[in-house]
Design an enzyme around this catalytic site. Structure first.
Site, PDB file in Angstrom:
ATOM      1  N   ASP A 193       7.654   9.881  -1.909  1.00  0.00           N
ATOM      2  CA  ASP A 193       7.823   8.359  -1.872  1.00  0.00           C
ATOM      3  C   ASP A 193       9.068   8.197  -2.720  1.00  0.00           C
ATOM      4  OD1 ASP A 193       7.110   5.505  -2.475  1.00  0.00           O
ATOM      5  OD2 ASP A 193       5.214   6.105  -1.940  1.00  0.00           O
ATOM      6  N   HIS A 268       9.999   3.303   1.319  1.00  0.00           N
ATOM      7  CA  HIS A 268       9.537   4.210   0.352  1.00  0.00           C
ATOM      8  C   HIS A 268       9.934   5.555   0.399  1.00  0.00           C
ATOM      9  CE1 HIS A 268       6.261   1.830  -1.791  1.00  0.00           C
ATOM     10  NE2 HIS A 268       6.222   1.386  -0.738  1.00  0.00           N
ATOM     11  N   GLU A 334       4.612  -1.525   3.397  1.00  0.00           N
ATOM     12  CA  GLU A 334       5.703  -2.170   2.441  1.00  0.00           C
ATOM     13  C   GLU A 334       7.215  -1.836   2.713  1.00  0.00           C
ATOM     14  OE1 GLU A 334       3.193  -2.742  -1.609  1.00  0.00           O
ATOM     15  OE2 GLU A 334       4.346  -0.657  -1.519  1.00  0.00           O
TER      16      GLU A 334
HETATM   17  C1  ACM Z   1       0.064   1.002  -0.131  1.00  0.00           C
HETATM   18  O1  ACM Z   1      -0.837   0.714  -1.311  1.00  0.00           O
HETATM   19  N1  ACM Z   1       1.209   0.637  -0.736  1.00  0.00           N
HETATM   20  C2  ACM Z   1      -0.523   1.480   0.998  1.00  0.00           C
END
Ligand code: ACM
Ligand code: ZN
Length: 766
Positions: A193, A268, A334
């Site tokens: 991440d 991410h 996201e």
């Molecule tokens: C997530 O909680 N962004 C998959």
């Protein structure tokens, strides 16, 4: 020898007496469990019997003998002619499938049968749950019983984010042990991440030399951490070497746990860009993030640059070499697509590939990766955003933003795994928030997890089989220590295990709530941190036909509720709750739970009710309310309850459409003041409506506008509640209509230009 044993066994079983009032506390609850009188004791003289040509049975025998030795010091012999035996057998019983088992315990011995090793291991997990949890001198006694057991779902998952905070190999093994003890079988390892890259990739050493380390701001709360400045030394982090990963994969496999690695893309990935800036659109260096300071960050791979795909295929090649899992998780959630909008290469890609927008560019990205994975005989799974812009042909969808994505994918004939934030996110509060460690928000109690049903009623029986199962997700932004991690997972993991293993018809909250006490003892003995359950009182307002009443409930085993309406904290002598109580005036309702003669919990649960002329009025919506953020039902806007900014229990939500709510006060009333309470929460895409219009009517047909308020709140405000209000000369009317105009996320936001959410809590009329 086998025949003799079988005959003795059959004779013994024929003589056993069924005992109905005894039970054992196995979690997840087996498909069928029959108790008999008597018990079997494992001693130094007990041997494990198996066909030594069946190596999987030999491995399973080692698993059991190691476990027995660790709790008792007893070393069980293998295949010796002892009087008392634990027999392991491979069989072919249709019902049992790949993971089921039959376990028969008589005073003379134990017979454990399964079609495959997984079932044998699960039978052993059931045995171990009936024995002491840690080393003692206690006798190893198991009651006589017969169990037939097999799972309801094939994906019984737990996720762990090791990027936001790093947990070393021993913690991972302990996590896998806990999963395995509850017969969970998929460990979703979130390895990458923005805040850290955690897997060694030999071809790209900087991914861990640089990407695994960040400037240590862990002493600050996640979303208050500043971004590091160049020159500050990155000292916090860590990663798993490929050797460590291989060892963990083997450790998991011995316990029938498959590890699905998540190699997050295309967003991410600030940690990857920190190491190799050439793979993002701007090609500018940046540092791994220190916390949740996401705004204005753009940490995507460039979707227009072929070198990015070469890089990712090289990374994936090493991942595939390590992980035998059928599934590879590629993230996909996201993605802030602003960088793609400004990037020449990305825009050129969109032209070349005839892609109409950046959603289709994301879809192009994911499809290209899926093609690569399929060429390597693997399956791709991703978060539900991979539906946007077109789903890759064979993708499996992990539904986290509610169940809608999962339902859509299943209807299209794609496999899905259900992980909706409510109740599958174990980073949310479970018993408070008062008295609990700081969490990201939300409220998923043990019972809400237990009550989860992974097959949504929207799916036909034909489509339901696309639901592979469900998973608990553990994002670690707020979990800096192992103790905190344990607290968030225990005991909710046990509740979810029963959701995904036990037949729906066998589920029983009261039974689970009793059985979990044995687990609490085990956690205590093992020194694990855990939550003792939710001692808050849940309030359920019932607002209907002009009346407001409140039902109360508790998750505490044999708990009784006491309450007050005068602002005093309830005591043992306060009024006991028996049936829904009427609320007639503005009041503070305080309630506590009594169990075993004492008040439990840190402080009373408390709810303010504001009285107004709209209380209990039926509300008619022109556009549908989100079924996900329903608060307490259709009349949430007239239940006298204001929302709660952080925990968000009482918000009613609308997305894309205007909120158009019409209230019928039931009779003509004189009113001069109407308010609508709304929430803004930048991070969660919740913004104020563009404008709120207030109307009134005598007959419910002809409405007259009595006020109009343009949103005065700055879109960059992180979080606040604002009441849109209008005052006017008193009017005698029966109907009130409030129209809150849909809005979009502001420029610079992750969702810029996309519909934002409207969160409203109450329409207040005076
Ligand atoms: C997530 O909680 N962004 C998959
Ligand atoms: Zn680009």
């Amino acid at each position: 020898m086998y025949l003799r044993n079988l005959i003795t066994f059959l004779i013994l079983f024929a003589c056993l007496k069924v005992v109905a009032n005894q039970s054992v506390d196995i979690i997840p609850k087996p498909v069928s469990l029959q108790m008999y009188s008597g018990s079997f004791e494992i001693t130094e003289k007990t041997s494990i019997q198996f066909n030594s040509r069946q190596t999987e049975l030999e491995q399973a025998a080692h698993f059991l003998s190691d476990a027995i030795e660790s709790i008792s010091g007893i070393q069980l012999s293998f295949n010796e002619e002892t009087e008392h035996q634990i027999q392991l057998k491979l069989t072919s019983a249709n019902m049992l499938g790949d993971e089921g088992y039959n376990l028969n315990v008589s005073a003379d011995g134990i017979v454990l049968e399964a079609n495959a090793k997984a079932g044998v291991i699960y039978g052993m997990q059931s045995i171990l749950q009936m024995l002491p949890a840690v080393r003692t001198n206690a006798k190893l006694i198991i009651p006589c019983l017969a169990i037939e057991d097999y799972p309801r779902f094939k994906w019984r998952g737990m996720h762990l984010d090791v990027s936001r905070h790093f947990f070393g190999p021993d913690v991972i093994k302990q996590y896998i042990d806990l999963m395995a003890s509850y017969k969970m079988n998929v460990f979703h390892w979130h390895l990458i991440d923005d805040q850290g890259w955690r897997i060694e990739i030999k071809q790209y050493p900087k991914l861990t030399d640089v990407g695994a380390w960040r400037v240590d701001y862990n002493h600050l709360v996640w979303d208050k951490r500043p971004q590091a400045k160049p020159g500050e030394e990155p000292t916090y982090g860590g990663y798993y070497t490929q050797e460590q990963i291989k060892e963990i994969i083997n450790y998991a496999a011995e316990r029938n746990v498959t590890i699905v690695p998540e190699i997050e893309m295309p967003g991410h990935i600030a940690s990857a860009i920190a190491a190799y800036p050439e793979y993002c659109c701007t090609q500018k260096p940046q540092l791994p993030l220190t916390g949740g300071n996401y705004t204005n960050m753009s940490s995507n791979y460039c979707a227009g640059n072929d070198a990015v795909f070469t890089f990712l295929e090289n990374v994936l090649n090493e991942v595939l070499e390590l992980f035998p899992s059928e599934y590879i998780h590629i993230g996909g959630d996201e993605v802030n697509k602003n960088s793609w909008k400004k990037c020449e290469l990305c825009q050129q890609r969109m032209k070349d590939e005839n892609l109409k927008d950046e959603n289709e560019l994301q879809s192009y990205f994911i499809k290209r990766i899926e093609k690569f994975l399929i060429s390597k005989n693997r399956k791709m799974i991703g978060w539900d955003e991979i539906l946007e812009g077109g789903l890759a042909p064979e993708a499996t969808v992990m539904s986290w933003r509610g169940e809608a994505g999962g339902i859509e994918a299943a209807k299209m004939g794609h496999d899905v795994v259900m992980t909706p934030g409510k109740p599958c996110y174990f980073d949310h509060y479970q018993a408070g928030p008062t008295g609990e460690p700081l969490a990201i928000g939300g409220f998923n109690t043990l019972k809400t997890v237990y009550d989860y049903e992974p097959i949504p009623h929207e799916l036909s029986t034909d489509n339901a089989h696309f639901v592979l199962g469900a998973q608990g997700n553990v994002w670690t932004e707020y979990m800096t220590t192992v103790e905190h991690l344990e607290y968030m997972v225990l005991p909710r993991m046990a509740a979810l295990a029963e959701v995904v293993w036990t037949p729906k018809s066998n589920k029983d909250w009261d039974s689970f709530n009793k059985r979990i006490n044995s687990q609490f003892n085990a956690y205590e003995q093992k020194g694990l941190n855990f939550c003792r359950g939710n001692a808050t009182v849940a309030f359920k307002p019932i607002s209907h036909a002009g009346n407001l009443s409140v039902e109360m409930s508790t998750e505490v085993l044999d708990g009784e509720i006491v309450y007050t309406l005068d602002g005093q904290d309830p005591t043992l002598k306060s009024k006991a709750y028996n049936e829904a109580i009427k609320i007639n005036s503005t009041a503070v309702l305080k309630a506590s739970v009594i169990a075993n003669g004492v008040v439990v919990g840190t402080e009373p649960s408390s709810q303010n009710f504001v009285m107004h002329k709209g209380i209990g009025c039926d509300v008619l919506y022109t556009n549908p309310v989100s079924t996900y953020y329903l608060a307490d039902g259709p009349n949430s806007l007239t239940d006298g309850i204001r929302g709660n900014g952080t925990v968000g229990k009482f918000w009613h939500a609308f997305n894309e459409n205007d909120l158009v709510a019409t209230l019928d006060m039931g009779e003509i009333k004189s009113i001069s003041d109407i308010k609508l309470g709304c929430l803004q929460k930048y991070r969660d895409w919740i913004f104020m409506p563009k404008e709120v219009v207030f109307e009134v009517s005598v007959d419910g047909k002809k409405f007259k506008e009595v006020g109009r308020v343009v949103n005065p709140i700055d879109a960059n405000e992180a979080e606040l509640v604002y009441d849109f209000k209008t005052f006017f000369k008193a009017k005698k009317v029966r109907y009130v209509r409030v129209i809150a105009k849909a809005n979009v996320c502001p420029p610079g936001h992750n969702g810029a230009g996309k519909p934002s959410w409207i969160f409203a809590d109450e329409i207040m009329i005076k």
